[in-house]
Design an enzyme around this catalytic site. Structure first.
Site, short mmCIF file in Angstrom:
data_model
loop_
_atom_site.label_atom_id
_atom_site.label_comp_id
_atom_site.label_asym_id
_atom_site.label_seq_id
_atom_site.Cartn_x
_atom_site.Cartn_y
_atom_site.Cartn_z
N GLN A 252 0.68 -1.17 -0.05
CA GLN A 252 -0.17 -0.28 0.20
C GLN A 252 0.96 1.26 0.09
O GLN A 252 1.11 2.18 -1.05
CB GLN A 252 -0.90 -0.34 0.97
CG GLN A 252 -2.07 0.65 1.12
CD GLN A 252 -2.96 0.67 -0.11
OE1 GLN A 252 -3.11 -0.76 -0.76
NE2 GLN A 252 -3.48 1.41 -0.84
N HIS A 255 2.44 2.69 -3.11
CA HIS A 255 1.62 3.87 -4.06
C HIS A 255 2.12 5.26 -4.10
O HIS A 255 1.96 5.88 -4.74
CB HIS A 255 -0.09 3.39 -3.90
CG HIS A 255 -0.75 2.30 -4.69
ND1 HIS A 255 -1.08 2.43 -6.31
CD2 HIS A 255 -1.56 1.54 -3.85
CE1 HIS A 255 -0.96 1.57 -6.19
NE2 HIS A 255 -1.83 0.32 -4.73
N GLU A 320 -10.53 1.58 3.62
CA GLU A 320 -10.66 1.16 2.08
C GLU A 320 -10.30 -0.31 2.12
O GLU A 320 -11.18 -1.14 1.37
CB GLU A 320 -9.76 1.95 0.72
CG GLU A 320 -10.14 1.60 -0.42
CD GLU A 320 -8.63 2.12 -1.01
OE1 GLU A 320 -7.85 2.45 -0.60
OE2 GLU A 320 -9.25 2.14 -2.85
N HIS A 321 -9.32 -0.67 2.11
CA HIS A 321 -9.09 -1.79 2.32
C HIS A 321 -9.14 -2.71 4.03
O HIS A 321 -8.55 -1.61 4.84
CB HIS A 321 -7.90 -2.34 1.25
CG HIS A 321 -7.54 -1.79 -0.06
ND1 HIS A 321 -6.63 -0.66 0.03
CD2 HIS A 321 -8.08 -2.55 -0.64
CE1 HIS A 321 -7.07 -0.68 -1.86
NE2 HIS A 321 -7.75 -1.82 -2.09
N ASP A 354 -6.47 -6.61 -6.21
CA ASP A 354 -7.11 -4.92 -7.17
C ASP A 354 -6.79 -5.42 -8.59
O ASP A 354 -6.59 -4.57 -8.88
CB ASP A 354 -4.89 -4.70 -6.57
CG ASP A 354 -5.08 -3.93 -5.35
OD1 ASP A 354 -5.65 -3.75 -5.03
OD2 ASP A 354 -3.41 -3.60 -4.90
N HIS A 413 -53.28 19.81 -5.64
CA HIS A 413 -52.84 18.32 -5.87
C HIS A 413 -54.28 17.53 -5.61
O HIS A 413 -55.11 16.66 -5.90
CB HIS A 413 -51.66 17.70 -4.83
CG HIS A 413 -50.71 18.39 -4.97
ND1 HIS A 413 -50.13 19.12 -5.51
CD2 HIS A 413 -49.34 17.26 -5.17
CE1 HIS A 413 -48.66 19.77 -5.64
NE2 HIS A 413 -48.41 18.55 -5.83
#
Lengths: 428, 428
Positions: A252, A255, A320-321, A354, A413
């Site tokens: 991770q 990245h 996220e993960h 991924d 209405h």
């Protein structure tokens, strides 16, 4: 890598870049120019920002076939297998339109239709990201979107797109591809030019200018999320292998320098062993400069008193993960309330998801897993409610509906109901 | 009412209010103040904007019970029946978590979980809107959200909320109710105060300050759509009754001066008859000032050459509400690509759906039905992907995954796989 003790309050640092006023002004200027000058603006901005002058922005049939010649056979086979897995998983997300009927003739339902057209932004830069093409195009394709457009900035030397991107696009079923990047690409997708017809929704990652442009056009077209830096949280006990946990944290961290890698464990022994493994593996990584900055600024190992406390920490992070590397990962699954994707056990490291397994890798970041989902087929469809009342149904319920409308002060209405309840003879 | 001929290009005027710079600055100031001063800021703003000084902002148990005493029995029964219909429709939107298994031990799935907490904004003003309470609270309740908060501005004389709103809230299952309105309410829901704990998502309509505040807090919490003025499009042929079509157009027009009411028909006779009916019915409406302005500015009758052309016009409009009043409405249903809610036949005027039938009345406006859906149960849930690879599955696929990661230049991703593929003996 820092080892911290969880106390009452945890607060994990995350980086969110919402852009500067200056960047916002630049993006607004680019969008206005594209709306005004169309293709010419795209060419001018491509020359200015990508350093290349293009005669045509559309990728030609020839370029598409060339890409197949340039790509390694083995890689092509892997892309095809990944695409098949992703397609198969997303097909399971499909839901039919449905309806219910009532004895009095009422019919209610929900009609599901695909979007007409979507645009996918594929970032350029140092590497090609065919996985991003597959993960964005395939859900749209499975959803039934007929027009799928890809834009990506051209290489400054060749003026082309990477073969792996072009091949992934074609394998996924996107045939309309343009060589344009940045905010100008988002403007073209949202408002159209002579060459690029506008789309209804724009997805895909990008740099801050792309993100700001997406935010700017949102409302005129739909967009996916504005993704923050990528994150992983690992929950582990003594059964986890320190070298594997460390490798996953680093996958991770490589990245970008803002990526966030966190281990949460009740085991002090594991914490210490992982910290030392991270240092060791870090020295051997090609992207060690990025990874070490990321680990230093946004990485942490949290030691909790109990596994229960570790789970609470994960839920408050809403990562996220999430990797669960404990003796019995399934036991924990029911307790996890918020996470984009959950990877269970030793043999399910994040890269499995991924690239290959099938679920989408576009996931909610920065704690938005509290309320957001992975990119999925329904992001490329919309629903319409269907309401049919028979004469009998309206006669049974009409007066109640009128009364409700009058309670809210909406007489017209009520009258739209009343006029249908009168005897035929009275009607004009 | 204007009668226009559809030529090659239609462009129907709609009003979108995105606020002024000054309004935006006011909203930002209010949000900052609430984040700083909490409850005190809420009380100060309530005194300033709503003209009443409140000791406590939480609605008391006593106020909740009083509301039941004040409300008409018949109305209570109608609210209960509407709530049952809405609950029943939204329960059909529920989807289970699911998983797939593979012989090699792979397990993939999608886990559905409700949001922890949501906040619903209920506008104040001249009338009470219990229908809005039901339509926002019930999908959240059905979704499984445990904490549902309502905020609404108090009456400037009594300092209370309308009984119909309080009753609808309790019938729908929302027990946490606060007397606070405007941008300050949105700020409190997003960031919390001493009394109001923050929520994960904010839904519900409101004035421009509420809309701007929702846009401002978006990202920190989720929001539903920012609704534009309400719209109706009616597609009709000679079988339609002009008086009914006119009544339906006016039921939309009475909402506010920006509401948009459109008839599209291949019948010149119907067009003329509806135009004259609109003028006639308009004079008798209590809200005729609003309705006539709306009809004048945003109303139109479009005459097309064919029914096919009328359908194309509807699809390019993507209206919030669509009524199909033709001889065989079901025949047209499959051709309608974009509409929030579709009402079929003479006996299904829009108020049937606004109040009672069951489908949600929170619908995409301003053409966003091209890519958005009615408010639904899934707006109050999110998904997590589940990925489990067995040792066998990773051994079968690991090298392909590593190769894909290396193609994208992400070596640490590849190594997170490789480290698990080595012989046990080699592992640390």
């Amino acid at each position: 890598m820092r080892i911290l003790k969880i106390t009452d309050e945890i607060s994990i640092k995350r980086s969110v870049d919402s852009g500067t006023e200056e960047q916002r002004a630049i993006v607004k200027g680019i969008i206005a120019k594209v709306r005004e000058d169309g293709d010419q603006a795209l060419k001018d901005f491509t020359e200015k920002f990508d350093g290349i002058s293009l005669a045509n922005i559309a990728v030609t049939e020839e370029e598409k076939w060339e890409a197949y010649e340039e790509i390694d056979e083995e890689i092509l086979a892997i892309i095809r297998e990944a695409a098949a897995n992703i397609r198969s998983f997303h097909e399971k997300q499909l839901r039919p339109s449905w309806m219910t009927t009532d004895e009095n003739g009422t019919m209610l339902g929900q009609k599901v239709t695909p979007l007409d057209s979507v645009g996918l932004y594929v970032p350029g830069g140092t590497a090609a990201y065919p996985s991003s093409v597959l993960m964005n195009v395939l859900p749209a394709k499975v959803a039934g979107v007929t027009r799928i457009v890809i834009t990506s900035p051209p290489d400054k030397k060749t003026g082309k797109l990477p073969p792996a991107v072009l091949v992934a696009a074609q394998e996924a079923g996107a045939e309309e591809i343009y060589k344009v990047g940045g905010a100008q690409a988002i403007a073209a997708l949202a408002y159209g030019t002579e060459t690029i017809a506008p789309v209804d929704k724009i997805t895909g990652p990008g740099n801050i200018f792309v993100a700001l442009a997406k935010r700017e056009v949102f409302g005129d077209v739909d967009i996916d999320m504005i993704a923050g830096p990528s994150e992983i949280a690992i929950i582990a006990d003594d059964m986890a292998k320190p070298a594997e946990v460390a490798a996953d944290l680093l996958s991770q961290a490589e990245h970008d320098v803002f990526a966030c890698s966190v281990l949460v464990t009740p085991s002090e022994a594991l914490a210490a062993a992982v910290a030392s493994e991270v240092e060791k593996q870090l020295t051997e990584l090609p992207r060690r400069e990025i990874a070490s900055q990321s680990i230093e600024n946004f990485g942490a190992i949290y030691v909790t008193d109990t596994m229960e406390e570790a789970i609470n920490t994960i839920n408050s992070l809403a990562p996220e993960h999430l990797e669960i590397m404990t003796e019995n990962p399934l036991e924990l699954l029911g307790k996890i309330k918020h996470a984009g994707a959950i990877f269970l056990g030793r043999f399910s490291p994040e890269p499995v998801g991924d690239y290959f397994a099938g679920p989408n890798h576009v996931l909610p970041t920065n704690g938005t897993a509290r309320f957001s989902s992975p990119l999925n087929v329904e992001d490329f469809q919309k629903k319409s409610s269907i309401i049919y009342y028979s004469e009998k149904a309206l006669k049974e319920n009409g007066e109640k509906i009128s009364a409700f409308a009058r309670l809210e002060g909406l007489e017209a209405h009520a009258r739209a109901i009343d006029i249908r309840l009168r005897d035929e003879g009275e009607r004009t």
